[in-house]
Each structure stands twice: as structure tokens, then as C-alpha cells.
Design a protein around this motif. Structure first.
Motif, PDB file in Angstrom:
ATOM      1  N   VAL A 133      -8.123   4.089  -8.307  1.00 24.35           N
ATOM      2  CA  VAL A 133      -7.436   2.960  -7.669  1.00 24.35           C
ATOM      3  C   VAL A 133      -7.775   2.845  -6.188  1.00 24.35           C
ATOM      4  O   VAL A 133      -7.554   1.779  -5.589  1.00 24.35           O
ATOM      5  CB  VAL A 133      -5.910   3.047  -7.866  1.00 24.35           C
ATOM      6  CG1 VAL A 133      -5.561   3.150  -9.336  1.00 24.35           C
ATOM      7  CG2 VAL A 133      -5.299   4.203  -7.090  1.00 24.35           C
ATOM      8  N   THR A 134      -8.319   3.886  -5.621  1.00 21.82           N
ATOM      9  CA  THR A 134      -8.722   3.820  -4.219  1.00 21.82           C
ATOM     10  C   THR A 134     -10.212   3.565  -4.052  1.00 21.82           C
ATOM     11  O   THR A 134     -10.743   3.621  -2.946  1.00 21.82           O
ATOM     12  CB  THR A 134      -8.327   5.119  -3.484  1.00 21.82           C
ATOM     13  OG1 THR A 134      -8.850   6.254  -4.181  1.00 21.82           O
ATOM     14  CG2 THR A 134      -6.812   5.247  -3.390  1.00 21.82           C
ATOM     15  N   THR A 145      -3.387  -4.731  -4.741  1.00 18.65           N
ATOM     16  CA  THR A 145      -4.684  -5.402  -4.790  1.00 18.65           C
ATOM     17  C   THR A 145      -4.561  -6.855  -4.378  1.00 18.65           C
ATOM     18  O   THR A 145      -5.380  -7.374  -3.602  1.00 18.65           O
ATOM     19  CB  THR A 145      -5.285  -5.306  -6.206  1.00 18.65           C
ATOM     20  OG1 THR A 145      -5.523  -3.923  -6.519  1.00 18.65           O
ATOM     21  CG2 THR A 145      -6.598  -6.070  -6.298  1.00 18.65           C
ATOM     22  N   THR A 149     -10.311  -4.306 -11.540  1.00 15.67           N
ATOM     23  CA  THR A 149      -8.897  -3.924 -11.554  1.00 15.67           C
ATOM     24  C   THR A 149      -8.176  -4.609 -12.702  1.00 15.67           C
ATOM     25  O   THR A 149      -7.450  -3.971 -13.478  1.00 15.67           O
ATOM     26  CB  THR A 149      -8.223  -4.285 -10.226  1.00 15.67           C
ATOM     27  OG1 THR A 149      -8.895  -3.614  -9.163  1.00 15.67           O
ATOM     28  CG2 THR A 149      -6.756  -3.875 -10.225  1.00 15.67           C
ATOM     29  N   LEU A 198       2.090   1.776  -3.465  1.00 18.70           N
ATOM     30  CA  LEU A 198       1.050   2.368  -4.299  1.00 18.70           C
ATOM     31  C   LEU A 198       0.945   3.866  -4.033  1.00 18.70           C
ATOM     32  O   LEU A 198       0.813   4.663  -4.975  1.00 18.70           O
ATOM     33  CB  LEU A 198      -0.290   1.685  -4.041  1.00 18.70           C
ATOM     34  CG  LEU A 198      -1.495   2.274  -4.785  1.00 18.70           C
ATOM     35  CD1 LEU A 198      -1.271   2.285  -6.287  1.00 18.70           C
ATOM     36  CD2 LEU A 198      -2.765   1.494  -4.438  1.00 18.70           C
ATOM     37  N   VAL A 252       1.992   3.085 -11.679  1.00 18.13           N
ATOM     38  CA  VAL A 252       0.749   2.940 -10.919  1.00 18.13           C
ATOM     39  C   VAL A 252       0.116   1.583 -11.205  1.00 18.13           C
ATOM     40  O   VAL A 252      -0.341   0.899 -10.279  1.00 18.13           O
ATOM     41  CB  VAL A 252      -0.235   4.073 -11.244  1.00 18.13           C
ATOM     42  CG1 VAL A 252      -1.611   3.776 -10.651  1.00 18.13           C
ATOM     43  CG2 VAL A 252       0.286   5.404 -10.715  1.00 18.13           C
ATOM     44  N   TRP A 254      -0.490  -0.839  -8.167  1.00 20.48           N
ATOM     45  CA  TRP A 254      -1.910  -1.081  -7.854  1.00 20.48           C
ATOM     46  C   TRP A 254      -2.217  -2.571  -7.897  1.00 20.48           C
ATOM     47  O   TRP A 254      -2.905  -3.104  -7.026  1.00 20.48           O
ATOM     48  CB  TRP A 254      -2.774  -0.315  -8.842  1.00 20.48           C
ATOM     49  CG  TRP A 254      -4.250  -0.413  -8.620  1.00 20.48           C
ATOM     50  CD1 TRP A 254      -4.890  -0.588  -7.419  1.00 20.48           C
ATOM     51  CD2 TRP A 254      -5.286  -0.308  -9.609  1.00 20.48           C
ATOM     52  NE1 TRP A 254      -6.269  -0.611  -7.616  1.00 20.48           N
ATOM     53  CE2 TRP A 254      -6.525  -0.435  -8.942  1.00 20.48           C
ATOM     54  CE3 TRP A 254      -5.262  -0.104 -10.993  1.00 20.48           C
ATOM     55  CZ2 TRP A 254      -7.745  -0.383  -9.627  1.00 20.48           C
ATOM     56  CZ3 TRP A 254      -6.473  -0.038 -11.669  1.00 20.48           C
ATOM     57  CH2 TRP A 254      -7.694  -0.177 -10.993  1.00 20.48           C
ATOM     58  N   SER A 288       0.833  -1.208   0.000  1.00 21.60           N
ATOM     59  CA  SER A 288       0.000   0.000   0.000  1.00 21.60           C
ATOM     60  C   SER A 288       0.862   1.250   0.000  1.00 21.60           C
ATOM     61  O   SER A 288       0.515   2.264  -0.640  1.00 21.60           O
ATOM     62  CB  SER A 288      -0.934  -0.005   1.211  1.00 21.60           C
ATOM     63  OG  SER A 288      -0.208  -0.002   2.422  1.00 21.60           O
TER      64      SER A 288
END
Length: 231
Positions: free
Chosen positions: A83-84, A125, A138, A7, A117, A121, A4
Motif C-alpha cells: 500500500v505504500t 488514495t 489499487t 492508513l 486496511v 487505503w 494518511s
């Protein structure tokens, strides 16, 4: 450093890379957008209202006189909430719009920041379940945006743990509904036909990690054989 945190760093790097994108006079369809909307899109990025960013992110390219430039400028306001899990626009539509904007042809610092990214990401994930964005959404976004599925599947295959396996179960349950896996397309316009790659991967690379008996259906094996060897 946690996934995280990686990211977050990738998103911060994206912001820095795109900070050089200057405001410009945005022109477009005055039937769907008023003069005030165009003025706000032409102003400082951080002052554009969230709902206007969402609308512009989803809008068809023909509504803008310079769609690629507008989309490029809006990228930081689009990608971070996407992405969030805080962007209320279909993820596959975002992928299709990025492709239409030609993001891979942008200056190297911009395209490289987006690639960073996608990688961060995807790994973030796989490391948490549930994730802010469903696994299929995603995977579809990054597959269509990069026009490649296998690298993301390969990364998943070597990522073990409860979260990655739970995502795998979720994806299988999703794509096996009414055997959608036999004609699975990704992207808002169905740009990427994913059946051969994804089905082959599920039946070989990660079969031992999935308990769904539907994957043992002889029809799937025959479908995979004919897909890979049509003649």
C-alpha cells in the motif's frame, strides 16, 4: 486525523492482529527454494529477507505444503509495502494470492484488520495525487480481494476534490485506451469482470467530472445497454 494517518493506524492494527501468528516449519518445493530459504521462512517474521518475502508472496500456492498458513503469516510483511508502493510484486497478483489463501475465512480479527486496511487505503488514495500506487492497481487489488467493485466506486463518487478528480482522469485515460473498458477484467487471472459496473458508473455517476470526450462515443452507450440487458 488525516487520511494518511488513518492508513498508518490501520496498518499498525494489522501488525498487532497478525502478531499472534506463530512461526511454523515451512516446507515446500526444494527445487525452487533451498533449505536456507525454508529455514528463514520458518523463523522470526522480521528476519525474513525482503526478497524472500517478495518471492513467496508471488509464488504459486502449489509450491508450499501449507500455503494459506504461510501467506497468513506473511501478510504484515506484504501489505504494508504494497500500500505504500514499495513492494515489487504486481498488485493484482497479490489480490489473487490473498483470494487463493482464503483471507475472508481467517479468524475475524485477522480478516477485519485487512478490511480496515482496504478502507483506509482507498480513502487515502483518493485524497492524494499522485498516489504511491496507481489508482487502477489499487482499485483492482481491493476489488479482487473483496470480490466487489461497487462499494469502492460509491466511495469515489462522494469523494470530491482535485486529487479524486485527477485519479478519475487517470483511470479513464487508462481504460479507454483501445476501448479496453468494453472488456475490462481485474485480477492476475482475470477473476473479476468489471466492465458493466465500471462503464455504467463512468457514464452516469461521475460523467460530469470527466472531460474525456471518448466517453461520449455512441458505441459505449450501446455496449453498456447490451451488457446490462443482454436479451
Amino acid at each position: 486525523m488525516s487520511r494518511s494517518e488513518q492508513l498508518t493506524r490501520a496498518l499498525d492494527a494489522l501488525d498487532r492482529a497478525f502478531a499472534a501468528e506463530e512461526p511454523f516449519p515451512v516446507t515446500g518445493c526444494l527445487f525452487c527454494y533451498g533449505e536456507q530459504d525454508l529455514a528463514e521462512l520458518s523463523g522470526p517474521l522480521h528476519l525474513i529477507p525482503d526478497d524472500l518475502v517478495s518471492s513467496a508472496a508471488a509464488e504459486v500456492p502449489s509450491h508450499w505444503d501449507d500455503f494459506p498458513r504461510l501467506y497468513r503469516r506473511l501478510v504484515p510483511r506484504i501489505i504494508r509495502p504494497v500500500v505504500t508502493g514499495r513492494f515489487h510484486v504486481d498488485e493484482e497478483l497479490i489480490a489473487s494470492r490473498l483470494t487463493q489463501a482464503g483471507w475472508t475465512t481467517w479468524d475475524a480479527p485477522l480478516a477485519d484488520a485487512l478490511r480496515g486496511v482496504w478502507t483506509a487505503w482507498w480513502q487515502a488514495t483518493l485524497d492524494i495525487h499522485p498516489s504511491p500506487v496507481p489508482i487502477r492497481a489499487t482499485l483492482s487489488l481491493i476489488t479482487v480481494a473483496t470480490d466487489s467493485l461497487r462499494p469502492w466506486l460509491d466511495r469515489w463518487a462522494v469523494t470530491h476534490g482535485p486529487a479524486a478528480d485527477a485519479h478519475l482522469a487517470d483511470l479513464v485515460d487508462d481504460v479507454m485506451f483501445e476501448f479496453e473498458i468494453t472488456d475490462l477484467r481485474m485480477g492476475f487471472y482475470d477473476e473479476y469482470h468489471a466492465t458493466a459496473e465500471l462503464l455504467g458508473w463512468l457514464l452516469t455517476d461521475v460523467r460530469d467530472r470527466v472531460t474525456d470526450a471518448r466517453l461520449d462515443d455512441p458505441y459505449l452507450l450501446e455496449h453498456l445497454r447490451t451488457t446490462q440487458h443482454p436479451n
